[in-house]
Motif scaffolding. Structure first.
Motif, PDB file in Angstrom:
ATOM      1  N   VAL A  54       9.504  46.802  74.065  1.00 21.12           N
ATOM      2  CA  VAL A  54      10.009  46.143  75.268  1.00 21.12           C
ATOM      3  C   VAL A  54       9.630  44.670  75.238  1.00 21.12           C
ATOM      4  CG1 VAL A  54       9.993  48.210  76.716  1.00 21.12           C
ATOM      5  CG2 VAL A  54       7.922  46.819  76.529  1.00 21.12           C
ATOM      6  N   ALA A  55      10.377  43.856  75.999  1.00 26.84           N
ATOM      7  CA  ALA A  55      10.169  42.412  75.967  1.00 26.84           C
ATOM      8  C   ALA A  55       9.151  41.939  76.990  1.00 26.84           C
ATOM      9  CB  ALA A  55      11.502  41.693  76.197  1.00 26.84           C
ATOM     10  N   SER A  56       8.866  42.743  78.022  1.00 23.55           N
ATOM     11  CA  SER A  56       7.934  42.325  79.065  1.00 23.55           C
ATOM     12  C   SER A  56       6.776  43.318  79.158  1.00 23.55           C
ATOM     13  CB  SER A  56       8.640  42.243  80.418  1.00 23.55           C
ATOM     14  OG  SER A  56       9.039  43.533  80.856  1.00 23.55           O
ATOM     15  N   ASP A  57       5.734  42.920  79.876  1.00 23.66           N
ATOM     16  CA  ASP A  57       4.541  43.755  79.984  1.00 23.66           C
ATOM     17  C   ASP A  57       4.650  44.843  81.037  1.00 23.66           C
ATOM     18  OD1 ASP A  57       3.246  42.388  77.992  1.00 23.66           O
ATOM     19  OD2 ASP A  57       2.028  41.161  79.329  1.00 23.66           O
ATOM     20  N   ARG A  62       1.024  52.027  83.535  1.00 22.55           N
ATOM     21  CA  ARG A  62       1.385  53.339  84.075  1.00 22.55           C
ATOM     22  C   ARG A  62       1.880  53.209  85.517  1.00 22.55           C
ATOM     23  NH1 ARG A  62      -1.237  57.691  86.640  1.00 22.55           N
ATOM     24  NH2 ARG A  62      -3.111  56.394  86.865  1.00 22.55           N
ATOM     25  N   MET A  63       2.930  53.958  85.832  1.00 26.39           N
ATOM     26  CA  MET A  63       3.512  53.892  87.157  1.00 26.39           C
ATOM     27  C   MET A  63       2.456  54.180  88.227  1.00 26.39           C
ATOM     28  SD  MET A  63       6.931  55.838  88.605  1.00 26.39           S
ATOM     29  CE  MET A  63       7.890  55.061  87.298  1.00 26.39           C
ATOM     30  N   GLY A  64       2.386  53.302  89.211  1.00 25.39           N
ATOM     31  CA  GLY A  64       1.414  53.449  90.287  1.00 25.39           C
ATOM     32  C   GLY A  64       0.130  52.685  90.070  1.00 25.39           C
ATOM     33  N   ALA A  65      -0.101  52.203  88.847  1.00 24.84           N
ATOM     34  CA  ALA A  65      -1.311  51.438  88.543  1.00 24.84           C
ATOM     35  C   ALA A  65      -1.019  49.943  88.633  1.00 24.84           C
ATOM     36  CB  ALA A  65      -1.839  51.790  87.163  1.00 24.84           C
ATOM     37  N   GLU A  66      -2.047  49.156  88.886  1.00 27.13           N
ATOM     38  CA  GLU A  66      -1.890  47.707  88.995  1.00 27.13           C
ATOM     39  C   GLU A  66      -2.022  47.006  87.652  1.00 27.13           C
ATOM     40  OE1 GLU A  66      -4.562  46.063  91.821  1.00 27.13           O
ATOM     41  OE2 GLU A  66      -3.675  47.113  93.541  1.00 27.13           O
ATOM     42  N   ARG A  67      -2.783  47.606  86.756  1.00 30.47           N
ATOM     43  CA  ARG A  67      -3.048  46.957  85.475  1.00 30.47           C
ATOM     44  C   ARG A  67      -3.314  48.029  84.427  1.00 30.47           C
ATOM     45  NH1 ARG A  67      -7.332  46.448  88.721  1.00 30.47           N
ATOM     46  NH2 ARG A  67      -6.612  44.405  89.439  1.00 30.47           N
ATOM     47  N   ALA A  68      -3.260  47.619  83.172  1.00 28.99           N
ATOM     48  CA  ALA A  68      -3.605  48.504  82.057  1.00 28.99           C
ATOM     49  C   ALA A  68      -4.656  47.815  81.205  1.00 28.99           C
ATOM     50  CB  ALA A  68      -2.380  48.833  81.222  1.00 28.99           C
ATOM     51  N   VAL A  69      -5.474  48.609  80.540  1.00 29.75           N
ATOM     52  CA  VAL A  69      -6.499  48.068  79.644  1.00 29.75           C
ATOM     53  C   VAL A  69      -6.373  48.747  78.292  1.00 29.75           C
ATOM     54  CG1 VAL A  69      -8.971  47.803  79.210  1.00 29.75           C
ATOM     55  CG2 VAL A  69      -8.086  47.558  81.539  1.00 29.75           C
ATOM     56  N   VAL A  70      -6.370  47.943  77.258  1.00 33.45           N
ATOM     57  CA  VAL A  70      -6.371  48.424  75.876  1.00 33.45           C
ATOM     58  C   VAL A  70      -7.611  47.860  75.200  1.00 33.45           C
ATOM     59  CG1 VAL A  70      -5.148  48.490  73.668  1.00 33.45           C
ATOM     60  CG2 VAL A  70      -3.844  48.442  75.811  1.00 33.45           C
ATOM     61  N   ASN A  88      -1.759  42.476  83.082  1.00 38.38           N
ATOM     62  CA  ASN A  88      -1.510  42.288  84.512  1.00 38.38           C
ATOM     63  C   ASN A  88      -0.093  41.769  84.717  1.00 38.38           C
ATOM     64  OD1 ASN A  88      -4.331  42.743  85.573  1.00 38.38           O
ATOM     65  ND2 ASN A  88      -4.731  41.044  84.182  1.00 38.38           N
ATOM     66  N   PRO A  89       0.898  42.629  84.863  1.00 38.95           N
ATOM     67  CA  PRO A  89       2.281  42.154  85.030  1.00 38.95           C
ATOM     68  C   PRO A  89       2.416  41.220  86.229  1.00 38.95           C
ATOM     69  CG  PRO A  89       2.246  44.508  84.621  1.00 38.95           C
ATOM     70  CD  PRO A  89       0.821  44.096  84.839  1.00 38.95           C
ATOM     71  N   GLY A  90       3.081  40.106  86.011  1.00 37.62           N
ATOM     72  CA  GLY A  90       3.270  39.130  87.067  1.00 37.62           C
ATOM     73  C   GLY A  90       2.114  38.174  87.238  1.00 37.62           C
TER      74      GLY A  90
END
Length: 376
Positions: A54-57, A62-70, A88-90
């Protein structure tokens, strides 16, 4: 180089995942839609700050979450490093290295290096020039992480220049006097300066890749080549391999000057690295439009193998990622690719069924289903 531990929190389908890894081949096997690709996508994100899907983050969280961590632990030459990215999308993403104070995301580039094989690779041959530019720029950055800053500068200037041109075009169409274009010369200089650096790196990369790609194609499809690479610049023939940065700067500045009237009319920048292409040739013909499906696959695989060979020559050996690629190949190409990648220090494979993993790729196996990753 190899990843020893991968940790995910709210990344794609995973509320949480902890996966122990080691050198050699690790195969993630499970039905489609269970999260196999999400695992290797996360490794690739650490290496490139982007997804191959995908082109964006936003889709990565995950749906319902504010952020993801890898987060990943990486071993290279006896040295252990811990790299972490918070998506952090956006908003601005955040990064940490070895649990230290926060650093810029691009400062972690180079800690993890990957070469990814995926079904989308066919677009390298059959797709638009943007696919091939992305291939070059990701590899340029893998060779020299500082170039991430050059790419960011170029994109920033390009966006601002396009905004100015668009305003001028819209004003003219509506009978106005047009936007103030007195600053356009300054933007031209900024764009040409960062564009010259990016061009120099791309041209050097193409020169280095050319013999490696032809060799890899011959290994995959004996007698089917030669496979050739050429760089096509929107700035014309003045852009050539071996040109100095000053010469490239002058060529870009000249091309922007020649295109200015048309740019003001159309409201968009028409010359620069963002308009260039990597031309792939088989024999005397362009691969795009002339290569068969099998030849196109061989060329795409040859490009990835060439990238792997180049990175291995110049620094730590990258992690090889093969994301559901064997199911796309005929038997001969499947076995040949497996032979070529099997010696890699770390090879991560995804497949829907065990039979899709060639017999030559022995090693650890993981079952992936319903958000669980279990070693079997």
């Amino acid at each position: 180089m190899h990843v020893t531990h991968l940790s995910l929190a709210d990344f794609r389908s995973y509320p949480r995942a902890e996966v122990e890894l080691g050198p050699g081949v690790s195969s993630f096997i499970g039905p489609n839609g269970q999260g196999k690709t999400n695992l290797v996508e996360a490794v690739g994100y650490l290496a490139t700050l982007g997804s191959h899907r995908v082109a964006s983050d936003a889709p990565l969280v995950r749906m319902g979450a504010e952020r993801a961590v890898v987060r990943a632990s990486v071993t290279e030459g006896g040295r252990q490093q811990l790299v972490e990215l918070e998506i952090n999308p956006g908003r601005a993403n955040r990064a940490r290295l070895n649990r230290s104070a926060q650093v810029r995301p691009r400062d972690v580039l180079g800690v993890v290096r990957t070469v990814l094989f995926a079904p989308e690779d066919l677009h390298l041959v059959k797709g638009d020039p943007g696919e091939r530019r992305r291939f070059l720029d990701e590899l340029v950055t893998a060779r020299a992480p500082r170039l991430a800053g050059v790419r960011a500068d170029y994109d920033r200037v390009l966006k601002q220049r396009n905004t100015l041109l668009k305003s001028a075009a819209m004003a003219r169409r509506h009978g106005g006097r047009g936007a103030d274009l007195t600053t356009l010369d300054i933007w031209d200089q900024h764009l040409a300066r960062s564009g010259a650096e990016l061009l120099a790196q791309r041209l050097a990369l193409v020169a280095a890749l050319r013999p490696l790609t032809d060799k890899a194609y011959e290994e995959l499809a004996p007698g089917g080549g030669p496979a050739g690479l050429a760089y096509r610049s929107s700035a014309g023939e003045a852009v050539e391999e071996g040109a100095s940065r000053d010469e490239l700067y002058a060529a870009l500045l000249g091309a922007l000057g020649e295109a200015r009237a048309q740019e003001i009319e159309r409201g968009v920048t028409l010359a620069g690295p963002h308009r260039d292409d990597l031309v792939l040739r088989l024999g005397d013909l362009p691969a795009k439009g002339y290569a068969s499906h099998g030849e196109s696959w061989s060329f795409a695989l040859a490009l990835r193998l060439a990238a792997f060979g180049l990175l291995r020559e110049e620094g730590p050996e990258p992690v090889l990622v093969l994301d559901d690629v064997f199911a796309e190949l005929d038997g001969r190409r499947r076995e040949r690719l497996a032979e070529l990648v099997a010696p890699g220090e770390q090879v991560l494979v995804t497949a829907a069924v065990p039979e899709d993993v060639p017999a030559g790729l022995t090693g650890s196996r993981y079952a992936v289903a319903e958000g669980r990753v279990d070693r079997v």
